[in-house]
Scaffold this active site. Sequence first.
Site, PDB file in Angstrom:
ATOM      1  N   GLY A 120      48.727   6.024 -42.013  1.00  0.00           N
ATOM      2  CA  GLY A 120      47.638   6.842 -41.442  1.00  0.00           C
ATOM      3  C   GLY A 120      46.277   6.277 -41.786  1.00  0.00           C
ATOM      4  O   GLY A 120      45.931   5.176 -41.368  1.00  0.00           O
ATOM      5  N   LYS A 137      57.344   1.130 -39.796  1.00  0.00           N
ATOM      6  CA  LYS A 137      56.221   0.781 -40.685  1.00  0.00           C
ATOM      7  C   LYS A 137      56.645  -0.284 -41.698  1.00  0.00           C
ATOM      8  O   LYS A 137      55.869  -1.190 -42.031  1.00  0.00           O
ATOM      9  CB  LYS A 137      55.713   2.046 -41.379  1.00  0.00           C
ATOM     10  CG  LYS A 137      55.057   3.012 -40.378  1.00  0.00           C
ATOM     11  CD  LYS A 137      54.840   4.391 -40.953  1.00  0.00           C
ATOM     12  CE  LYS A 137      54.155   5.302 -39.931  1.00  0.00           C
ATOM     13  NZ  LYS A 137      54.193   6.724 -40.303  1.00  0.00           N
TER      14      LYS A 137
HETATM   15  N1  HSE Z   1      54.876  10.911 -37.699  1.00  0.00           N
HETATM   16  C1  HSE Z   1      54.147  10.103 -38.598  1.00  0.00           C
HETATM   17  C2  HSE Z   1      54.261  10.700 -39.984  1.00  0.00           C
HETATM   18  C3  HSE Z   1      52.710  10.039 -38.174  1.00  0.00           C
HETATM   19  O1  HSE Z   1      54.785  11.817 -40.119  1.00  0.00           O
HETATM   20  O2  HSE Z   1      53.859  10.078 -40.943  1.00  0.00           O
HETATM   21  C4  HSE Z   1      51.951   8.920 -38.787  1.00  0.00           C
HETATM   22  O3  HSE Z   1      52.455   7.677 -38.421  1.00  0.00           O
END
Ligand code: HSE
Length: 436
Positions: A134, A205
């Site tokens: 994020g 990720k």
């Molecule tokens: N769905 C992802 C999370 C949003 O819950 O971290 C951020 O990439």
Amino acid sequence: MKEIKIGLLGFGTIGAGVVKLLHENRSLIAEKTGALISLKSIADLDITTDRGVNVEGIALTRNADEILTDPEISVVIELIGGYEPARSFALKAIAHGKHLVTANKALLAVHGEEIYAAAKANGVEVLFEAAVGGGIPVLSAIKGNMAANRFSTVLGIVNGTCNYILTRMTQEGADFTEVLKSAQALGYAEADPTFDIEGVDTAHKLCLLLSLCFGTKVDLKDIYCEGITSVSSEDVDFAKSFGYRIKLLAIGKRDGDRIEARVHPTMIPTDYPLADVHGVFNAIRLTGDFLGPVMFYGRGAGMDATASAVIGDVVDLARNLGAGISRRCAPLGYLDEKVGALAIKPIGEIVSKYYIRFQALDRPGVLARIAGALGASGISIASMVQSARSASETVPIVIMTHEARESDVRRALSEIDAFEVIRDKSNFIRIEDNLE
Ligand code: HSE
């Protein structure tokens, strides 16, 4: 002052955050970059719903081509998510000479190679800080100030939804489904929340982190991936009693010419800083040969924090454009031709400590049989707990092992699960308590 016109594809939660941030901090950004960032147009299928942000002066369109082919727009921000049409739009933007900023980890984990090659051919940049963690600026740090290091490990809590669910299960004994609903309402979850809870978003990720840390291409299919749906409140309670917390970890380790690449619920000691990462917060812990361990911590999802990372990339571009330079750093932080293809160690070959929970009939000799089967597979027991007899006649038996090879553990468990005194399939969780 120079004006940089940008176009936004996708007006969801993060898109609204981008509009809000630019509305509130545009002049501050101009003081830092010498450029006025102007959001010229937004494309989305829904251009009528009120997102609660000021869209005055911004053109709203249902037709992405109006942005992708607009000669005034030099930067396209892709916040649609998923593979298509995000991939086609990204490639078209690049083909039209536009720099690409995206938060789309799924897109890059699967189509990254194609997109980076297109960007190179067209002399534009691809920046994706918001794709991992994020708002946490970890990718810029790996490519930038930490670039002088060889990394040996990268460990991350990188899915806010899972961390929020596990935190509430741990702190309140909350129900999984209810907590998932509230994570969705808070805008943390993916459009398809199975990507969150099954670990797929974390694997996307990890794919990017591995490429940046180890300079390697990674095929998503080679990442071992287990989500949090099999974690029960019983496991959460047992973890507590042994001094651990359960977190969904993305784990990358360099082992000679191979790497470990895995995503699974993991028990970590409660006194590890990672164990204190709660709710939607994310953390990424890396170990560099000169730097040693370092941990990044911050909001891993949500409108404002993710918009901060997206616009951080635009700021980077604005500075480059101001200086008349481009592609100072390749997308993965390694020269494109130096990105290799390290093999990924099969999950059966990893060595770890394990928490194993059996549900067994409370009869004489059961423990001896379990211990015997584990011993026959070369698995050494570190400690054991059996709960008091219950009305249901079966009791949980929990065994913590010393380090063992995963293929041995799996073989022993399939043998034990076939015993007539064992009810339900056993559950195991890997333990990570020996961080360098
Ligand atoms: N769905 C992802 C999370 C949003 O819950 O971290 C951020 O990439």
